[in-house]
Design a protein around this motif. Structure first.
Motif, short mmCIF file in Angstrom:
data_model
loop_
_atom_site.label_atom_id
_atom_site.label_comp_id
_atom_site.label_asym_id
_atom_site.label_seq_id
_atom_site.Cartn_x
_atom_site.Cartn_y
_atom_site.Cartn_z
N ASP A 19 5.68 6.10 -7.06
CA ASP A 19 4.88 5.37 -8.39
C ASP A 19 3.58 6.46 -8.57
N GLY A 21 1.10 6.67 -10.76
CA GLY A 21 -0.04 5.73 -11.12
C GLY A 21 -0.79 5.01 -9.94
N ARG A 22 0.24 4.52 -9.17
CA ARG A 22 -0.53 4.11 -7.81
C ARG A 22 -1.04 4.88 -7.18
N SER A 23 -0.15 6.00 -6.90
CA SER A 23 -0.73 7.11 -6.16
C SER A 23 -1.80 7.88 -6.69
N ALA A 25 -4.19 6.56 -8.39
CA ALA A 25 -5.44 5.77 -8.10
C ALA A 25 -5.57 5.85 -6.74
N TRP A 26 -4.60 5.86 -5.74
CA TRP A 26 -5.24 6.05 -4.44
C TRP A 26 -5.96 7.28 -4.10
N ASP A 120 -0.90 7.78 2.82
CA ASP A 120 -0.94 7.33 1.51
C ASP A 120 0.09 6.26 1.23
N PRO A 121 0.10 5.89 0.09
CA PRO A 121 1.00 4.38 -0.11
C PRO A 121 2.58 5.00 0.07
N ASP A 122 2.81 6.15 -0.20
CA ASP A 122 4.40 6.21 0.20
C ASP A 122 4.65 6.74 1.69
#
Length: 137
Positions: A19, A21-23, A25-26, A120-122
């Motif tokens: 994603d 957008g999510r990344s 922002a992170w 990170d988120p992923d």
């Protein structure tokens, strides 16, 4: 014929994310990256004088007929990481934790280096590392 690399050559690190957008922002909120531009579902960031390109996965194309892009399938199996050499690992750890980074462990002092790892988120792996004490170089 042009020399490679030349003074006007830049290096970009590409990360496949689930994603953008999510990344984005992170990377902005946790690491302090700035957005340079966004296009076709991708995001170009500047981070510590380097380029970071966030893209979503995709199948082969005419210029890479056998290659598919996908975010990490198993965050515990790493083939690459980004390392931040910092003057104060424990201080960076506290700052990044306060911004939402999730670390695998608190900083570990190995005698010549203090380091800590986060994702990170992923699941892409990052390291903060402080050289200390005796050198191994």
């Amino acid at each position: 014929m042009s020399a490679f690399p030349s003074e006007d050559t830049d290096l970009t690190h590409l990360l496949v994310v689930s994603d953008v957008g999510r990344s984005r922002a992170w990377y902005e909120g946790v690491l302090g990256a700035t957005v340079e531009r966004e296009y076709e579902g991708s995001c170009v960031l500047r981070l510590l004088g380097s380029w970071l390109l966030l893209v979503t996965g995709g199948g082969p194309g005419e210029d890479k007929p056998t290659v598919s892009f996908a975010p990490p399938g198993d965050p515990d199996r790493v083939s690459a990481e980004l390392i931040f050499r910092v003057p104060d690992c424990r201080g960076a750890y506290e700052t990044l934790r306060a911004r939402g980074a999730s670390f695998l462990t608190p900083p570990v002092d190995r005698g010549y280096e203090v380091r800590a790892f986060f994702r990170d988120p992923d699941g892409h792996l990052f390291e903060i590392s402080e050289i200390s004490g005796r050198s191994t170089r």
